[in-house]
Design a protein around this motif. Structure first.
Motif, PDB file in Angstrom:
ATOM      1  N   ASP A 100       0.819  -1.224   0.000  1.00 41.20           N
ATOM      2  CA  ASP A 100       0.000   0.000   0.000  1.00 41.20           C
ATOM      3  C   ASP A 100       0.846   1.264   0.000  1.00 41.20           C
ATOM      4  O   ASP A 100       0.553   2.236   0.701  1.00 41.20           O
ATOM      5  CB  ASP A 100      -0.945   0.000   1.220  1.00 41.20           C
ATOM      6  N   ARG A 101       1.877   1.288  -0.831  1.00 37.84           N
ATOM      7  CA  ARG A 101       2.715   2.482  -0.991  1.00 37.84           C
ATOM      8  C   ARG A 101       2.742   2.917  -2.453  1.00 37.84           C
ATOM      9  O   ARG A 101       3.779   3.338  -2.965  1.00 37.84           O
ATOM     10  CB  ARG A 101       4.145   2.184  -0.516  1.00 37.84           C
ATOM     11  N   VAL A 102       1.615   2.806  -3.131  1.00 39.63           N
ATOM     12  CA  VAL A 102       1.564   3.123  -4.560  1.00 39.63           C
ATOM     13  C   VAL A 102       1.847   4.598  -4.798  1.00 39.63           C
ATOM     14  O   VAL A 102       2.551   4.969  -5.747  1.00 39.63           O
ATOM     15  CB  VAL A 102       0.189   2.727  -5.143  1.00 39.63           C
ATOM     16  N   VAL A 103       1.300   5.474  -3.957  1.00 36.48           N
ATOM     17  CA  VAL A 103       1.509   6.919  -4.127  1.00 36.48           C
ATOM     18  C   VAL A 103       2.983   7.256  -3.975  1.00 36.48           C
ATOM     19  O   VAL A 103       3.549   8.029  -4.766  1.00 36.48           O
ATOM     20  CB  VAL A 103       0.658   7.712  -3.115  1.00 36.48           C
ATOM     21  N   GLU A 104       3.626   6.687  -2.970  1.00 36.76           N
ATOM     22  CA  GLU A 104       5.049   6.952  -2.769  1.00 36.76           C
ATOM     23  C   GLU A 104       5.873   6.392  -3.930  1.00 36.76           C
ATOM     24  O   GLU A 104       6.878   6.995  -4.334  1.00 36.76           O
ATOM     25  CB  GLU A 104       5.518   6.341  -1.447  1.00 36.76           C
ATOM     26  N   ALA A 105       5.452   5.250  -4.484  1.00 33.74           N
ATOM     27  CA  ALA A 105       6.143   4.704  -5.651  1.00 33.74           C
ATOM     28  C   ALA A 105       5.980   5.633  -6.850  1.00 33.74           C
ATOM     29  O   ALA A 105       6.936   5.878  -7.599  1.00 33.74           O
ATOM     30  CB  ALA A 105       5.607   3.316  -5.975  1.00 33.74           C
ATOM     31  N   SER A 106       4.780   6.173  -7.047  1.00 32.63           N
ATOM     32  CA  SER A 106       4.574   7.093  -8.168  1.00 32.63           C
ATOM     33  C   SER A 106       5.448   8.326  -8.047  1.00 32.63           C
ATOM     34  O   SER A 106       5.950   8.846  -9.049  1.00 32.63           O
ATOM     35  CB  SER A 106       3.097   7.501  -8.252  1.00 32.63           C
ATOM     36  N   THR A 147       9.517  14.760   3.411  1.00 30.35           N
ATOM     37  CA  THR A 147      10.175  14.135   4.552  1.00 30.35           C
ATOM     38  C   THR A 147       9.498  14.555   5.844  1.00 30.35           C
ATOM     39  O   THR A 147       9.243  13.736   6.739  1.00 30.35           O
ATOM     40  CB  THR A 147      11.671  14.515   4.588  1.00 30.35           C
ATOM     41  N   VAL A 148       9.170  15.843   5.940  1.00 31.41           N
ATOM     42  CA  VAL A 148       8.447  16.337   7.114  1.00 31.41           C
ATOM     43  C   VAL A 148       7.060  15.700   7.178  1.00 31.41           C
ATOM     44  O   VAL A 148       6.590  15.275   8.235  1.00 31.41           O
ATOM     45  CB  VAL A 148       8.344  17.871   7.074  1.00 31.41           C
ATOM     46  N   GLY A 149       6.390  15.626   6.004  1.00 27.50           N
ATOM     47  CA  GLY A 149       5.043  15.074   5.965  1.00 27.50           C
ATOM     48  C   GLY A 149       4.990  13.606   6.339  1.00 27.50           C
ATOM     49  O   GLY A 149       4.095  13.172   7.077  1.00 27.50           O
ATOM     50  N   TYR A 150       5.941  12.805   5.835  1.00 29.89           N
ATOM     51  CA  TYR A 150       5.964  11.377   6.136  1.00 29.89           C
ATOM     52  C   TYR A 150       6.554  11.089   7.519  1.00 29.89           C
ATOM     53  O   TYR A 150       6.370  10.006   8.059  1.00 29.89           O
ATOM     54  CB  TYR A 150       6.785  10.624   5.089  1.00 29.89           C
ATOM     55  N   GLY A 151       7.294  12.042   8.060  1.00 30.49           N
ATOM     56  CA  GLY A 151       8.004  11.790   9.302  1.00 30.49           C
ATOM     57  C   GLY A 151       9.283  11.012   9.086  1.00 30.49           C
ATOM     58  O   GLY A 151       9.911  10.548  10.040  1.00 30.49           O
ATOM     59  N   ARG A 152       9.669  10.862   7.846  1.00 26.09           N
ATOM     60  CA  ARG A 152      10.872  10.128   7.443  1.00 26.09           C
ATOM     61  C   ARG A 152      11.143  10.481   5.990  1.00 26.09           C
ATOM     62  O   ARG A 152      10.250  10.962   5.280  1.00 26.09           O
ATOM     63  CB  ARG A 152      10.665   8.607   7.553  1.00 26.09           C
ATOM     64  N   PRO A 153      12.357  10.265   5.504  1.00 24.35           N
ATOM     65  CA  PRO A 153      12.596  10.483   4.070  1.00 24.35           C
ATOM     66  C   PRO A 153      11.736   9.519   3.253  1.00 24.35           C
ATOM     67  O   PRO A 153      11.522   8.370   3.658  1.00 24.35           O
ATOM     68  CB  PRO A 153      14.095  10.161   3.901  1.00 24.35           C
ATOM     69  N   PRO A 154      11.211   9.971   2.106  1.00 22.17           N
ATOM     70  CA  PRO A 154      10.420   9.071   1.248  1.00 22.17           C
ATOM     71  C   PRO A 154      11.341   8.076   0.542  1.00 22.17           C
ATOM     72  O   PRO A 154      11.606   8.168  -0.654  1.00 22.17           O
ATOM     73  CB  PRO A 154       9.747  10.038   0.268  1.00 22.17           C
ATOM     74  N   TRP A 155      11.811   7.087   1.325  1.00 21.56           N
ATOM     75  CA  TRP A 155      12.899   6.226   0.836  1.00 21.56           C
ATOM     76  C   TRP A 155      12.492   5.413  -0.385  1.00 21.56           C
ATOM     77  O   TRP A 155      13.332   5.161  -1.266  1.00 21.56           O
ATOM     78  CB  TRP A 155      13.394   5.312   1.956  1.00 21.56           C
ATOM     79  N   GLU A 266      -5.206   5.394  -0.589  1.00 19.90           N
ATOM     80  CA  GLU A 266      -4.094   5.786   0.272  1.00 19.90           C
ATOM     81  C   GLU A 266      -4.263   7.229   0.738  1.00 19.90           C
ATOM     82  O   GLU A 266      -4.787   8.089   0.023  1.00 19.90           O
ATOM     83  CB  GLU A 266      -2.766   5.614  -0.475  1.00 19.90           C
ATOM     84  N   ALA A 267      -3.803   7.492   1.948  1.00 22.38           N
ATOM     85  CA  ALA A 267      -3.990   8.805   2.566  1.00 22.38           C
ATOM     86  C   ALA A 267      -3.135   9.864   1.877  1.00 22.38           C
ATOM     87  O   ALA A 267      -1.992   9.603   1.485  1.00 22.38           O
ATOM     88  CB  ALA A 267      -3.638   8.739   4.050  1.00 22.38           C
ATOM     89  N   MET A 268      -3.698  11.068   1.737  1.00 23.23           N
ATOM     90  CA  MET A 268      -2.976  12.219   1.184  1.00 23.23           C
ATOM     91  C   MET A 268      -3.243  13.442   2.049  1.00 23.23           C
ATOM     92  O   MET A 268      -4.035  14.324   1.710  1.00 23.23           O
ATOM     93  CB  MET A 268      -3.406  12.476  -0.257  1.00 23.23           C
ATOM     94  N   PRO A 269      -2.566  13.525   3.215  1.00 22.87           N
ATOM     95  CA  PRO A 269      -2.737  14.713   4.061  1.00 22.87           C
ATOM     96  C   PRO A 269      -2.175  15.954   3.375  1.00 22.87           C
ATOM     97  O   PRO A 269      -1.456  15.856   2.379  1.00 22.87           O
ATOM     98  CB  PRO A 269      -1.937  14.356   5.321  1.00 22.87           C
ATOM     99  N   PRO A 270      -2.505  17.149   3.889  1.00 26.07           N
ATOM    100  CA  PRO A 270      -2.103  18.395   3.216  1.00 26.07           C
ATOM    101  C   PRO A 270      -0.613  18.507   2.926  1.00 26.07           C
ATOM    102  O   PRO A 270      -0.219  19.005   1.867  1.00 26.07           O
ATOM    103  CB  PRO A 270      -2.565  19.477   4.205  1.00 26.07           C
ATOM    104  N   GLU A 271       0.246  18.046   3.840  1.00 26.09           N
ATOM    105  CA  GLU A 271       1.685  18.196   3.621  1.00 26.09           C
ATOM    106  C   GLU A 271       2.161  17.346   2.439  1.00 26.09           C
ATOM    107  O   GLU A 271       3.106  17.730   1.741  1.00 26.09           O
ATOM    108  CB  GLU A 271       2.471  17.855   4.897  1.00 26.09           C
ATOM    109  N   ARG A 272       1.512  16.218   2.203  1.00 26.05           N
ATOM    110  CA  ARG A 272       1.887  15.419   1.040  1.00 26.05           C
ATOM    111  C   ARG A 272       1.408  16.089  -0.252  1.00 26.05           C
ATOM    112  O   ARG A 272       2.116  16.082  -1.260  1.00 26.05           O
ATOM    113  CB  ARG A 272       1.305  14.011   1.148  1.00 26.05           C
ATOM    114  N   TRP A 273       0.208  16.652  -0.211  1.00 23.80           N
ATOM    115  CA  TRP A 273      -0.247  17.405  -1.379  1.00 23.80           C
ATOM    116  C   TRP A 273       0.719  18.547  -1.685  1.00 23.80           C
ATOM    117  O   TRP A 273       1.019  18.824  -2.859  1.00 23.80           O
ATOM    118  CB  TRP A 273      -1.652  17.970  -1.136  1.00 23.80           C
ATOM    119  N   ALA A 274       1.214  19.208  -0.635  1.00 25.24           N
ATOM    120  CA  ALA A 274       2.161  20.313  -0.838  1.00 25.24           C
ATOM    121  C   ALA A 274       3.439  19.811  -1.484  1.00 25.24           C
ATOM    122  O   ALA A 274       3.982  20.440  -2.406  1.00 25.24           O
ATOM    123  CB  ALA A 274       2.465  20.993   0.496  1.00 25.24           C
ATOM    124  N   GLY A 275       3.935  18.665  -1.011  1.00 22.49           N
ATOM    125  CA  GLY A 275       5.155  18.111  -1.595  1.00 22.49           C
ATOM    126  C   GLY A 275       4.963  17.715  -3.041  1.00 22.49           C
ATOM    127  O   GLY A 275       5.807  18.007  -3.904  1.00 22.49           O
TER     128      GLY A 275
END
Length: 333
Positions: A100-106, A147-155, A266-275
């Protein structure tokens, strides 16, 4: 490309849409392979891809390159690097989709063009135009925001982007066609992948033997879903301009992003939309600059004959500058 008949260009566009569309729909296929784990799926993809590509090469009678490659140890070493890097890319992508990390993969394929340009500067000492620098800077800012939005680098995104950028760089140096390159890479992957599958079978963990013929057919189908988009891409590349393919390459991550948000939920909180918005801004700058430079180049080449002699060198330099953009084939996951 202006000399191409409209029918040929239409066929090229259809093949381009088909190639990037299939790459974009990959997240729908890999979950169907459960309960096979990511490593088992990866091994099957390597094995069956080789069989499909070899069959295609037999039909096309394209074998001369193999003998030449075997006599060139340096190119073989580069093929081995490419095989290792693409194995990492495929494995991480399969793991991401099935977790369930399709958005991060994209995101990885969205930022891949920016990583490719940055590697060109760092490794090849290429010179960027101001707008390209701005795009890379905005892209770096996007990674910080995410990175701030995920709480970790989008590895996952970073591994996919850097592995594919490295893969593209190596492929340019090898200078083999798409099918030929995939055949050589999967030939090197074949023995380790087959050995792993035999090891799984010996421990009773090979799902291809326990989940029925439908599951076995789906695993075998990984070879076809790997090779078919590449064949369509090859048909498109000889019929439409690279600038068009450069725009089409964004279809794959767009489809993946939409599937992640709308289909997988998959969740898309505001900080991810900003990124993501910053990434899309960077890609818009990059695309605008490439199109503007291409228009200038065409205008310079089409000058009256009296000015061509003095403008040829400048046009050539600008052509090289325009070519500094990402290789469209690097969009495939």
């Amino acid at each position: 490309m202006t000399g191409k008949p409209s029918g040929e260009r239409r066929i090229g566009l259809l093949n381009g849409f088909a190639a990037y569309g299939m790459w974009g729909l990959f997240p729908l296929y890999f979950p169907l392979l459960k309960p096979a784990g990511p490593f088992e799926v990866l091994a099957h993809r390597m094995v069956w891809s080789l069989l499909v590509v070899v069959l295609a090469l037999v039909v096309l009678r394209r074998w001369r390159w193999a003998g030449e490659l075997l006599r060139q140890p340096r190119r073989l070493a580069l093929i081995a690097v490419a095989a290792a890097v693409i194995a990492v890319n495929w494995g991480v992508y399969i793991w991401a989709v099935n977790n369930d990390r399709v958005v991060e993969a994209s995101l990885g394929y969205f930022i891949n063009p920016l990583v490719t340009i940055a590697m060109g500067v760092l490794l090849l000492k290429e010179r960027l135009r101001p707008v390209q620098w701005a795009a890379v800077g905005v892209g770096a800012g996007a990674v910080v925001v995410l990175t701030v939005g995920y709480g970790r680098p989008p590895w996952i995104s970073l591994v996919l982007a850097f592995s594919f950028a490295t893969y593209g760089l190596v492929k340019k140096k090898v200078n083999l066609g798409g099918l030929e390159s995939l055949a050589a890479e999967t030939a090197l992957q074949f023995l380790p992948a087959t050995g792993y599958l035999i090891w799984l079978a010996s421990h009773g963990d090979a799902t291809i033997l326990t989940e029925g013929p439908g599951h076995a057919a789906m695993l075998a189908g990984t070879g076809l879903v790997t090779a078919l988009p590449l064949i369509c891409f090859g048909a498109a590349a000889i019929r439409v301009p690279l600038s068009t393919l450069g725009l089409l390459q964004y279809l794959a991550p767009v489809f993946q992003f939409l599937l992640g948000v709308l289909y997988f939920g998959e969740a898309m909180p505001p900080e991810r939309w900003a990124g993501f918005a910053l990434v899309w801004l960077a890609l818009s700058l990059l695309t605008w600059d490439a199109l503007r430079s291409a228009r200038r180049l065409r205008a310079e080449i089409s000058r009256p004959a009296a000015t061509i002699a003095t403008g040829t060198t400048s046009a050539a330099r600008k052509a090289e500058s325009v070519a500094a953009g990402p290789d469209p084939v690097d969009a495939k996951p």
